[in-house]
Write a protein that holds these residues in place. Sequence first.
Motif, PDB file in Angstrom:
ATOM      1  N   GLU A 100      32.964  87.294  31.849  1.00 59.17           N
ATOM      2  CA  GLU A 100      32.928  87.263  33.314  1.00 59.17           C
ATOM      3  C   GLU A 100      34.343  87.122  33.857  1.00 59.17           C
ATOM      4  O   GLU A 100      35.171  86.404  33.282  1.00 59.17           O
ATOM      5  N   ALA A 117      37.519  82.926  37.706  1.00 54.58           N
ATOM      6  CA  ALA A 117      37.313  82.514  39.097  1.00 54.58           C
ATOM      7  C   ALA A 117      38.522  82.922  39.929  1.00 54.58           C
ATOM      8  O   ALA A 117      39.671  82.722  39.530  1.00 54.58           O
ATOM      9  N   SER A 137      34.347  90.803  44.102  1.00 56.04           N
ATOM     10  CA  SER A 137      33.827  89.621  44.787  1.00 56.04           C
ATOM     11  C   SER A 137      32.644  89.098  43.990  1.00 56.04           C
ATOM     12  O   SER A 137      31.856  89.870  43.424  1.00 56.04           O
ATOM     13  N   ARG A 138      32.542  87.777  43.955  1.00 53.47           N
ATOM     14  CA  ARG A 138      31.472  87.157  43.184  1.00 53.47           C
ATOM     15  C   ARG A 138      30.239  86.980  44.047  1.00 53.47           C
ATOM     16  O   ARG A 138      30.312  86.471  45.168  1.00 53.47           O
ATOM     17  N   GLN A 161      25.750  86.181  43.698  1.00 49.66           N
ATOM     18  CA  GLN A 161      24.880  85.113  43.222  1.00 49.66           C
ATOM     19  C   GLN A 161      24.335  85.434  41.834  1.00 49.66           C
ATOM     20  O   GLN A 161      24.260  86.596  41.426  1.00 49.66           O
ATOM     21  N   GLY A 168      25.376  85.149  38.750  1.00 48.63           N
ATOM     22  CA  GLY A 168      26.184  85.834  37.754  1.00 48.63           C
ATOM     23  C   GLY A 168      26.534  87.268  38.072  1.00 48.63           C
ATOM     24  O   GLY A 168      26.941  88.019  37.180  1.00 48.63           O
ATOM     25  N   TRP A 193      28.799  90.220  39.984  1.00 46.26           N
ATOM     26  CA  TRP A 193      30.082  90.556  40.588  1.00 46.26           C
ATOM     27  C   TRP A 193      29.984  91.949  41.188  1.00 46.26           C
ATOM     28  O   TRP A 193      29.351  92.845  40.614  1.00 46.26           O
ATOM     29  N   GLU A 200      27.800  97.073  40.593  1.00 42.79           N
ATOM     30  CA  GLU A 200      27.428  95.671  40.404  1.00 42.79           C
ATOM     31  C   GLU A 200      27.414  95.344  38.917  1.00 42.79           C
ATOM     32  O   GLU A 200      26.779  96.055  38.123  1.00 42.79           O
ATOM     33  N   GLN A 232      26.442  92.446  36.201  1.00 41.45           N
ATOM     34  CA  GLN A 232      25.598  91.268  36.075  1.00 41.45           C
ATOM     35  C   GLN A 232      25.846  90.587  34.731  1.00 41.45           C
ATOM     36  O   GLN A 232      25.802  91.233  33.675  1.00 41.45           O
ATOM     37  N   TYR A 233      26.109  89.266  34.791  1.00 40.69           N
ATOM     38  CA  TYR A 233      26.440  88.486  33.601  1.00 40.69           C
ATOM     39  C   TYR A 233      25.393  87.403  33.360  1.00 40.69           C
ATOM     40  O   TYR A 233      24.787  86.882  34.303  1.00 40.69           O
ATOM     41  N   SER A 293      28.182  84.374  30.565  1.00 37.87           N
ATOM     42  CA  SER A 293      29.488  85.044  30.507  1.00 37.87           C
ATOM     43  C   SER A 293      29.462  86.371  29.756  1.00 37.87           C
ATOM     44  O   SER A 293      30.520  86.957  29.504  1.00 37.87           O
TER      45      SER A 293
END
Length: 206
Positions: free
Chosen positions: A143, A146, A163-164, A166, A168, A170, A180, A182-183, A186
């Motif tokens: 991921e 931050a 941009s992060r 909800q 997991g 991004w 998009e 998706q994690y 991580s």
Amino acid sequence: MMRLPTLFFLSSLPLLAAAQGPKAAVAEVRRYGIEVAGLRVGTMTATRQAPVGADVTYALVSDVKVNFLFYHLKIYYQVTNHFRSGQLLLSTVEAHTNQGDFSSRAEWKGDHYDIVADQYKHHYRATETQPIRYAVTNMFFGEPPAGQARAFAEYFGDYFALSRGQNGAWHALRDGREDEYQYANSQLITIIKKNPLKNFIIRLEK
């Protein structure tokens, strides 16, 4: 002419690390299936070569074939990124499609990058003086840190804004298009490449 969604793929051939010292270095590999409308249409493989000193090579390869009535798409797409001490030194992209062959290149020249992108309906030239330390290939192996605000988009020769979201997720934005990532724990498990016709869904294979 239908606009070829070559822009919806980011990709290099898997690299095997050579033996270093008493132990063989091992490359990290992530394999994904690509779906459109619930049908499997291709594969994507991301590879991070084991470090050799300060050098690390990332590779991404995508092989896609779509045949839906009058909609035909064929793409073999590969990206290779070479980093040293955390800085991108050379990025190359090759795309072989049913609309022709295309390429992009970004190379560090000591105090700047020379960037050239000649892709389907996308031609870009630039000089970048800021070191590039994070690219799309990095996103396959954890991921984003931050606060990571952008990722170098190898195909285009410029950047996705990150941009992060909800749970997991991004979001990668550029020029009106959105992907998009998706994690879970991580690990990148799904990519949604949004397309006005049909989204491309890229899922991690177990």
